[in-house]
Design a protein around this motif. Structure first.
Motif, PDB file in Angstrom:
ATOM      1  N   LEU A 283      32.477   8.040  51.526  1.00  0.00           N
ATOM      2  CA  LEU A 283      32.176   7.427  52.811  1.00  0.00           C
ATOM      3  C   LEU A 283      32.917   8.115  53.954  1.00  0.00           C
ATOM      4  O   LEU A 283      32.410   8.223  55.070  1.00  0.00           O
ATOM      5  CB  LEU A 283      32.539   5.942  52.770  1.00  0.00           C
ATOM      6  CG  LEU A 283      32.230   5.083  53.994  1.00  0.00           C
ATOM      7  CD1 LEU A 283      30.749   5.173  54.364  1.00  0.00           C
ATOM      8  CD2 LEU A 283      32.639   3.646  53.751  1.00  0.00           C
ATOM      9  N   GLY A 284      34.119   8.618  53.673  1.00  0.00           N
ATOM     10  CA  GLY A 284      34.932   9.219  54.724  1.00  0.00           C
ATOM     11  C   GLY A 284      34.486  10.594  55.163  1.00  0.00           C
ATOM     12  O   GLY A 284      34.605  10.951  56.340  1.00  0.00           O
ATOM     13  N   ILE A 285      33.989  11.415  54.237  1.00  0.00           N
ATOM     14  CA  ILE A 285      33.596  12.790  54.570  1.00  0.00           C
ATOM     15  C   ILE A 285      32.081  12.923  54.687  1.00  0.00           C
ATOM     16  O   ILE A 285      31.582  13.721  55.488  1.00  0.00           O
ATOM     17  CB  ILE A 285      34.144  13.775  53.505  1.00  0.00           C
ATOM     18  CG1 ILE A 285      35.679  13.724  53.488  1.00  0.00           C
ATOM     19  CG2 ILE A 285      33.677  15.200  53.785  1.00  0.00           C
ATOM     20  CD1 ILE A 285      36.311  14.597  52.423  1.00  0.00           C
ATOM     21  N   PHE A 286      31.337  12.145  53.929  1.00  0.00           N
ATOM     22  CA  PHE A 286      29.875  12.250  53.932  1.00  0.00           C
ATOM     23  C   PHE A 286      29.238  10.904  54.312  1.00  0.00           C
ATOM     24  O   PHE A 286      28.495  10.312  53.512  1.00  0.00           O
ATOM     25  CB  PHE A 286      29.369  12.680  52.552  1.00  0.00           C
ATOM     26  CG  PHE A 286      29.852  14.025  52.107  1.00  0.00           C
ATOM     27  CD1 PHE A 286      29.262  15.190  52.577  1.00  0.00           C
ATOM     28  CD2 PHE A 286      30.921  14.141  51.219  1.00  0.00           C
ATOM     29  CE1 PHE A 286      29.701  16.435  52.166  1.00  0.00           C
ATOM     30  CE2 PHE A 286      31.377  15.374  50.803  1.00  0.00           C
ATOM     31  CZ  PHE A 286      30.769  16.534  51.273  1.00  0.00           C
ATOM     32  N   PRO A 287      29.484  10.384  55.499  1.00  0.00           N
ATOM     33  CA  PRO A 287      28.952   9.054  55.861  1.00  0.00           C
ATOM     34  C   PRO A 287      27.433   9.000  55.896  1.00  0.00           C
ATOM     35  O   PRO A 287      26.836   7.989  55.513  1.00  0.00           O
ATOM     36  CB  PRO A 287      29.556   8.796  57.239  1.00  0.00           C
ATOM     37  CG  PRO A 287      29.912  10.148  57.777  1.00  0.00           C
ATOM     38  CD  PRO A 287      30.297  10.960  56.587  1.00  0.00           C
ATOM     39  N   GLU A 288      26.776  10.062  56.362  1.00  0.00           N
ATOM     40  CA  GLU A 288      25.304  10.058  56.420  1.00  0.00           C
ATOM     41  C   GLU A 288      24.712  10.013  55.022  1.00  0.00           C
ATOM     42  O   GLU A 288      23.742   9.276  54.765  1.00  0.00           O
ATOM     43  CB  GLU A 288      24.806  11.291  57.165  1.00  0.00           C
ATOM     44  CG  GLU A 288      25.125  11.288  58.656  1.00  0.00           C
ATOM     45  CD  GLU A 288      24.504  12.481  59.367  1.00  0.00           C
ATOM     46  OE1 GLU A 288      23.660  13.163  58.744  1.00  0.00           O
ATOM     47  OE2 GLU A 288      24.862  12.728  60.524  1.00  0.00           O
ATOM     48  N   GLN A 289      25.257  10.795  54.123  1.00  0.00           N
ATOM     49  CA  GLN A 289      24.748  10.830  52.753  1.00  0.00           C
ATOM     50  C   GLN A 289      25.032   9.495  52.049  1.00  0.00           C
ATOM     51  O   GLN A 289      24.206   9.009  51.273  1.00  0.00           O
ATOM     52  CB  GLN A 289      25.400  11.986  51.980  1.00  0.00           C
ATOM     53  CG  GLN A 289      24.918  13.365  52.411  1.00  0.00           C
ATOM     54  CD  GLN A 289      25.417  13.767  53.796  1.00  0.00           C
ATOM     55  OE1 GLN A 289      26.523  13.398  54.203  1.00  0.00           O
ATOM     56  NE2 GLN A 289      24.619  14.538  54.517  1.00  0.00           N
ATOM     57  N   PHE A 290      26.193   8.917  52.329  1.00  0.00           N
ATOM     58  CA  PHE A 290      26.529   7.618  51.749  1.00  0.00           C
ATOM     59  C   PHE A 290      25.523   6.567  52.203  1.00  0.00           C
ATOM     60  O   PHE A 290      25.039   5.760  51.401  1.00  0.00           O
ATOM     61  CB  PHE A 290      27.949   7.217  52.170  1.00  0.00           C
ATOM     62  CG  PHE A 290      28.552   6.128  51.329  1.00  0.00           C
ATOM     63  CD1 PHE A 290      29.466   6.425  50.335  1.00  0.00           C
ATOM     64  CD2 PHE A 290      28.212   4.797  51.526  1.00  0.00           C
ATOM     65  CE1 PHE A 290      30.031   5.424  49.551  1.00  0.00           C
ATOM     66  CE2 PHE A 290      28.758   3.787  50.758  1.00  0.00           C
ATOM     67  CZ  PHE A 290      29.671   4.103  49.760  1.00  0.00           C
ATOM     68  N   LYS A 291      25.198   6.596  53.490  1.00  0.00           N
ATOM     69  CA  LYS A 291      24.238   5.632  54.029  1.00  0.00           C
ATOM     70  C   LYS A 291      22.872   5.788  53.386  1.00  0.00           C
ATOM     71  O   LYS A 291      22.165   4.797  53.147  1.00  0.00           O
ATOM     72  CB  LYS A 291      24.131   5.811  55.538  1.00  0.00           C
ATOM     73  CG  LYS A 291      23.257   4.775  56.226  1.00  0.00           C
ATOM     74  CD  LYS A 291      23.269   4.967  57.735  1.00  0.00           C
ATOM     75  CE  LYS A 291      22.423   3.907  58.434  1.00  0.00           C
ATOM     76  NZ  LYS A 291      22.442   4.072  59.909  1.00  0.00           N
ATOM     77  N   SER A 292      22.488   7.029  53.057  1.00  0.00           N
ATOM     78  CA  SER A 292      21.156   7.271  52.494  1.00  0.00           C
ATOM     79  C   SER A 292      21.001   6.712  51.086  1.00  0.00           C
ATOM     80  O   SER A 292      19.877   6.498  50.626  1.00  0.00           O
ATOM     81  CB  SER A 292      20.857   8.781  52.486  1.00  0.00           C
ATOM     82  OG  SER A 292      21.682   9.461  51.544  1.00  0.00           O
ATOM     83  N   VAL A 293      22.113   6.498  50.384  1.00  0.00           N
ATOM     84  CA  VAL A 293      22.022   5.952  49.018  1.00  0.00           C
ATOM     85  C   VAL A 293      22.614   4.542  48.944  1.00  0.00           C
ATOM     86  O   VAL A 293      22.916   4.058  47.850  1.00  0.00           O
ATOM     87  CB  VAL A 293      22.734   6.877  47.997  1.00  0.00           C
ATOM     88  CG1 VAL A 293      22.097   8.250  47.977  1.00  0.00           C
ATOM     89  CG2 VAL A 293      24.223   6.980  48.296  1.00  0.00           C
ATOM     90  N   ALA A 294      22.780   3.888  50.078  1.00  0.00           N
ATOM     91  CA  ALA A 294      23.411   2.565  50.094  1.00  0.00           C
ATOM     92  C   ALA A 294      22.654   1.563  49.240  1.00  0.00           C
ATOM     93  O   ALA A 294      23.262   0.762  48.511  1.00  0.00           O
ATOM     94  CB  ALA A 294      23.527   2.064  51.532  1.00  0.00           C
ATOM     95  N   VAL A 295      21.330   1.585  49.302  1.00  0.00           N
ATOM     96  CA  VAL A 295      20.539   0.642  48.506  1.00  0.00           C
ATOM     97  C   VAL A 295      20.751   0.899  47.014  1.00  0.00           C
ATOM     98  O   VAL A 295      20.916  -0.034  46.219  1.00  0.00           O
ATOM     99  CB  VAL A 295      19.046   0.745  48.862  1.00  0.00           C
ATOM    100  CG1 VAL A 295      18.212  -0.126  47.936  1.00  0.00           C
ATOM    101  CG2 VAL A 295      18.818   0.334  50.313  1.00  0.00           C
ATOM    102  N   LEU A 296      20.762   2.177  46.635  1.00  0.00           N
ATOM    103  CA  LEU A 296      21.010   2.528  45.234  1.00  0.00           C
ATOM    104  C   LEU A 296      22.380   2.036  44.784  1.00  0.00           C
ATOM    105  O   LEU A 296      22.521   1.472  43.684  1.00  0.00           O
ATOM    106  CB  LEU A 296      20.918   4.035  45.047  1.00  0.00           C
ATOM    107  CG  LEU A 296      21.304   4.582  43.660  1.00  0.00           C
ATOM    108  CD1 LEU A 296      20.385   4.025  42.583  1.00  0.00           C
ATOM    109  CD2 LEU A 296      21.297   6.107  43.651  1.00  0.00           C
ATOM    110  N   LEU A 297      23.389   2.206  45.634  1.00  0.00           N
ATOM    111  CA  LEU A 297      24.730   1.743  45.284  1.00  0.00           C
ATOM    112  C   LEU A 297      24.771   0.224  45.142  1.00  0.00           C
ATOM    113  O   LEU A 297      25.446  -0.309  44.251  1.00  0.00           O
ATOM    114  CB  LEU A 297      25.732   2.203  46.338  1.00  0.00           C
ATOM    115  CG  LEU A 297      26.078   3.698  46.359  1.00  0.00           C
ATOM    116  CD1 LEU A 297      27.034   4.007  47.503  1.00  0.00           C
ATOM    117  CD2 LEU A 297      26.689   4.124  45.033  1.00  0.00           C
TER     118      LEU A 297
END
Length: 503
Positions: A283-297
């Motif tokens: 989340l700290g370094i790749f916030p955009e990528q984290f957001k894109s898989v939020a539903v999966l998480l």
């Protein structure tokens, strides 16, 4: 001692104990136990001092240290920061809480070592103190290479502590731990090397700026697909450590076969390194990528929660039930992070601290019960409260915290995590609430069967809680209740961190 050297001494003071233990005869059992415990205390005192310094409204930056360490390439004259690795330690509100948790659980687990480890205390405490140094370093390191070194420093002592001092299938558990976590380490190292090669730095704050600022000119550009690939690799590396189902089988063996002090540390601290990595680096370094898989998480979190809860419900052995319970509660962390809002992330961090305290106490009580009775089979422990009323009472109280009883830390963390997820993904959150019901079912089923169930054995002559055993029980129970009735002890240090992550 200058303020900039506080963290260095906090992290490395346990190694002074290793040095002293190395010169002591292995036959001096009492002295070895005393030295092993005493050298967990400097880190605890300093961690609490830094915590109260922050509570007083003072800046944590005064404790940061940054010294040039290793230089790669010939860039000293053109840009001394390029391809340089620094020895840099620091804390923020989030990492400070994990440092305090590590110091507290380590000192209490050292008491458990002196009580329940029956042989070769010298080697045990040397490995134990190295493990504590690694854990403290993980949460204070400010660049990826230093983090990786400390991360590896936790694996080796845990492997030997489990393989030599564990229970019947200890070697299998130790090798399973090493193989799974070694694979995660290899993936993490590849990510670190790629980031270092493309950006010229491993500083965590600098990486966030370089990766997310389109105006920064990188040494070698990183495409969106490459960023997603790096993030997904981090997800796997730290997903093994958390663990995320189906990467969890090694954790079950560890909780069942490792010695009780190691399980206290493993469930209380080491599992949290996975969540820490997802927050700090994912989340700290790749916030955009984290957001894109939020539903999966969020879905993975619900799977963890329900899968762990269901299998915990059908267990007949209490220690294995607690192992599946840990898998289930790690799902709440994933669900809170997936919400990507202040309430959810706060709940995830609260859950890290709460579960660290509750699981450490539960496994300590398991160790006490096993020491007295030689079993952790639920059916064999019916009527426990009659023979050991204090142990039975504390076990029941801790179980209430684990299932989220209001007034205890478990309620605060679960409520905040679910509040955040209901704001972001109400349908997934509604499904996840089934896990809360299941948690109450399996905890009450097991603990009530043990404390007030049908007695299948006599507990006459079995001693209740005694002596030094009171210290871990009372300290951990006090902290669980304190967080439950006064959650500001956690939320106050987290304020600035939460605004940066989920604001």
């Amino acid at each position: 001692m200058s303020l900039s050297s506080v963290l260095t001494f906090l992290v490395f003071s346990p190694l002074l104990g290793v040095l002293i233990l190395g010169f002591m005869p292995k036959t001096q059992g009492k002295a070895l136990k005393a030295v092993g415990f005493i050298f967990t205390l400097p880190s605890l005192v300093l961690a609490l001092a830094v915590y109260f310094h922050q509570l007083a409204g003072k800046s944590l930056s005064v404790f940061s240290v940054s010294k040039h360490w290793i230089q790669f390439g010939g860039f000293e004259k053109t840009d001394p920061h390029l391809f340089s690795v620094y020895y840099e330690l620091g804390v923020n509100g989030f990492t400070l809480l994990l440092v305090v948790l590590t110091a507290v659980v380590s000192s209490l687990a050292a008491i458990a070592v002196s009580l329940y480890i029956k042989k070769e205390w010298k080697g045990y405490f040397m490995l134990f103190l190295i493990l504590e140094t690694g854990m403290l370093g993980v949460f204070t390191a400010q660049n990826l290479i230093l983090f990786f070194i400390f991360f590896e420093a936790t694996l080796v002592p845990t492997f030997f502590l489990t393989g030599k001092w564990g229970y019947y299938e200890k070697e299998k558990a130790a090798w399973s731990f090493l193989i799974y976590n070694g694979l995660g380490s290899a993936i993490l190292l590849i990510v670190i090397m790629i980031l270092f090669a493309r950006t010229g730095t491993t500083n965590i704050d600098a990486l966030y700026h370089f990766i997310n600022d389109p105006n920064v000119q990188l040494i070698a550009p990183i495409s969106k697909a490459a960023k997603f690939g790096l993030f997904f690799a981090l997800l796997i590396a730290f997903g093994i450590k958390l663990p995320i189902v189906p990467l969890h089988s090694w954790q079950l063996r560890m909780h069942a076969q490792a010695p009780i002090p190691v399980v206290m540390i493993h469930s209380g601290i080491l599992l949290k390194i996975g969540a820490y990595g997802l927050i700090r680096f994912g989340l700290g370094i790749f916030p955009e990528q984290f957001k894109s898989v939020a539903v999966l998480l969020a879905i993975l979190g619900v799977i963890n929660l329900l899968y762990g809860a269901f299998l915990a419900f059908v267990q007949t052995e209490f220690k294995l039930m607690l192992a599946y319970s840990s898998v289930s509660h790690m799902g709440i962390i994933l669900m809170g992070l997936a919400a990507l809002n202040v309430a959810g992330i706060q709940g995830a961090i609260f859950q890290m601290i709460s579960h660290g305290l509750i699981s450490a106490l539960l496994f300590f009580l398991v160790g006490v019960i096993y020491e007295r009775t030689g079993t952790t089979e639920i059916s064999s422990l019916g009527g426990l409260a009659k023979g050991m009323p204090l142990i039975g009472g504390f076990l029941l109280a801790t179980a209430m915290g684990n299932l989220g009883l209001p007034g205890m830390s478990g309620f605060v963390s679960e409520f905040s995590a679910f509040l955040g997820l209901f704001q972001a993904m109400p349908v997934i959150a509604a499904v996840g609430t089934l896990g809360i019901i299941m948690t109450a079912a399996y905890m009450l089923r097991a603990v009530l069967a043990m404390t007030f169930g049908q007695a299948n054995r006599e507990f006459t002559g079995v001693t209740d809680l005694k002596g030094r055993e009171y210290v871990p029980v009372l300290v951990l129970m006090l902290l669980i209740v304190l967080i439950g009735v006064c959650p500001s002890v956690l939320s106050s240090p987290l304020h600035a961190t939460l605004l940066g992550l989920g604001g």
